[in-house]
Design a protein around this motif. Structure first.
Motif, mmCIF file in Angstrom:
data_model
loop_
_atom_site.group_PDB
_atom_site.id
_atom_site.type_symbol
_atom_site.label_atom_id
_atom_site.label_comp_id
_atom_site.label_asym_id
_atom_site.label_seq_id
_atom_site.Cartn_x
_atom_site.Cartn_y
_atom_site.Cartn_z
ATOM 1 N N ASN A 7 0.888 -1.276 0.036
ATOM 2 C CA ASN A 7 0.192 0.006 -0.072
ATOM 3 C C ASN A 7 0.885 1.243 -0.017
ATOM 4 O OD1 ASN A 7 -2.307 1.641 -0.124
ATOM 5 N ND2 ASN A 7 -3.188 0.844 1.952
ATOM 6 N N SER A 8 0.457 2.276 -0.442
ATOM 7 C CA SER A 8 1.194 3.630 -0.726
ATOM 8 C C SER A 8 0.468 4.794 0.116
ATOM 9 C CB SER A 8 1.212 4.086 -2.161
ATOM 10 O OG SER A 8 1.948 3.087 -2.966
ATOM 11 N N GLU A 10 0.596 9.001 1.540
ATOM 12 C CA GLU A 10 1.023 10.394 1.425
ATOM 13 C C GLU A 10 0.478 11.381 2.534
ATOM 14 O OE1 GLU A 10 -1.051 11.755 -2.354
ATOM 15 O OE2 GLU A 10 0.533 10.727 -3.667
ATOM 16 N N THR A 20 5.874 10.672 1.086
ATOM 17 C CA THR A 20 5.577 9.569 0.397
ATOM 18 C C THR A 20 6.152 8.134 1.072
ATOM 19 O OG1 THR A 20 7.077 9.566 -1.077
ATOM 20 C CG2 THR A 20 4.906 10.732 -1.731
ATOM 21 N N GLN A 22 5.774 3.456 1.189
ATOM 22 C CA GLN A 22 5.077 2.142 0.846
ATOM 23 C C GLN A 22 5.275 1.320 2.059
ATOM 24 O OE1 GLN A 22 6.962 0.848 -2.734
ATOM 25 N NE2 GLN A 22 4.840 1.639 -3.954
#
Length: 333
Positions: A7-8, A10, A20, A22
């Motif tokens: 999943n990312s 921000e 940002t 991951q």
């Protein structure tokens, strides 16, 4: 290595830039790892290993704990739903009051309430949290009730506490300024929504951290039992207070883990006659409360040379053995 989750995240910085990151869960030959890769304020990427080990349960709690920490810092996931539920700025009435209490308590009044609780707990011979929790005292210190009715509006302050302690608490609150009047229907509007959401994430952070600590301690206990460690060695390995260690052992015993090797080692030098008296007292008095058993076996005060903590250890160990024997008898019957 197989990536089983990705999943990312921000985090807006307010100047048009983004932090940002991951988050990945990987598995390799039965070993799980949870890894956070992120860059902050345009700096080079950093890697944090949140978990590495063989336990699925520990891995998931480490994962959720880390997610709660990062989302509390302002990171938003591309795909949501990683926690039990995502905190909302529109919360329940109790959690709103609890949050306001922690953020706006009168520090001087809170310390007075803590001092009162300590003295009252000593007088009543009970744990301080049974008199009142920190969270309850923080709300009292924030809302400063003036009457028994207002005090009863504080979550966690029920009729029992009201009958026993209200007069003493109100004697302290009457000396402090009440910031806003009761009833407390103004709290939701007065509470900053961003601060409230961050507070909710902090509660989730604590929740998953406690779960993770508990699972890791249980694993260390079971590994220690298999390695023939003593209670002292288990306490050193887990860092738990002695009473908490014994309570954790009882819980593991109830869950079906075989702790008889440890029980046998710890009771090996205890006289047979003393073990018989403990068994008889448990049969006569029941096994819910240990203090009556302690008095029946050892008298109001244990004899010189036997510390009361050691006496309670013996009672708990024999109780575990008796419960297991009784359960085995019922199963056989």
């Amino acid at each position: 290595m197989q990536i089983v989750f990705l999943n990312s995240f921000e985090k807006p910085l307010g100047d048009g830039r983004l932090d940002t990151a991951q988050l990945t869960i990987c598995e390799q030959q039965g070993t799980w790892s949870v890894v956070w890769n992120g860059s902050r304020h345009g700096s080079s990427e950093s890697t944090d290993l949140w978990y590495e080990g063989a336990s699925w349960e520990e891995m998931m709690n480490a994962f959720r704990h880390g997610v709660a920490v990062r989302m509390g810092e302002g990171f938003a996931p591309l795909v949501d739903g990683m926690l039990d539920e995502r905190p909302s700025a529109r919360g329940g009435a109790v959690s709103l009051l609890q949050c306001y209490g922690e953020l706006h308590a009168d520090a001087a009044l809170y310390e007075e309430l803590r001092d009162w609780r300590r003295l009252r707990a000593t007088s009543d011979r009970k744990s301080a949290y049974l008199v009142a929790t920190n969270r309850t005292l923080l709300m009292i210190a924030a809302f400063v009730p003036r009457t028994a009715e207002e005090l009863a509006a504080i979550p966690g302050w029920g009729p029992g506490k009201g009958a026993s302690y209200s007069a003493e608490v109100l004697a302290l609150t009457e000396k402090a300024a009440q910031p806003r009047p009761f009833p407390l229907d103004w709290v939701e509007e007065a509470l900053d929504s961003k601060a409230y959401v961050q507070w909710l994430y902090k509660q989730k952070e604590h929740k998953y951290k406690n779960r993770l600590d508990r699972q890791q301690a249980s694993r260390l206990i079971l590994e220690g039992v298999r390695a023939d460690k003593t209670l002292e060695e288990l306490q050193a390995a887990t860092g738990l207070p002695r009473r908490e260690l014994m309570e954790r052992l009882e819980q593991l015993d109830q869950e079906g883990y075989d702790l008889e090797p440890l029980i046998a080692r710890e009771l090996e030098g205890v006289p047979t006659e003393e073990l018989s008296r403990i068994r008889q007292a448990l049969a006569q008095e029941g096994d819910k409360y240990l203090k009556p058993i302690l008095h029946k076996v050892y008298g109001p005060e244990p004899s010189s040379g036997l510390k009361i903590e050691l006496a309670y250890d013996r009672l708990r160990l024999v109780r575990m053995r008796c419960k297991r024997e009784n359960a085995a008898g019922l199963t056989a019957g």
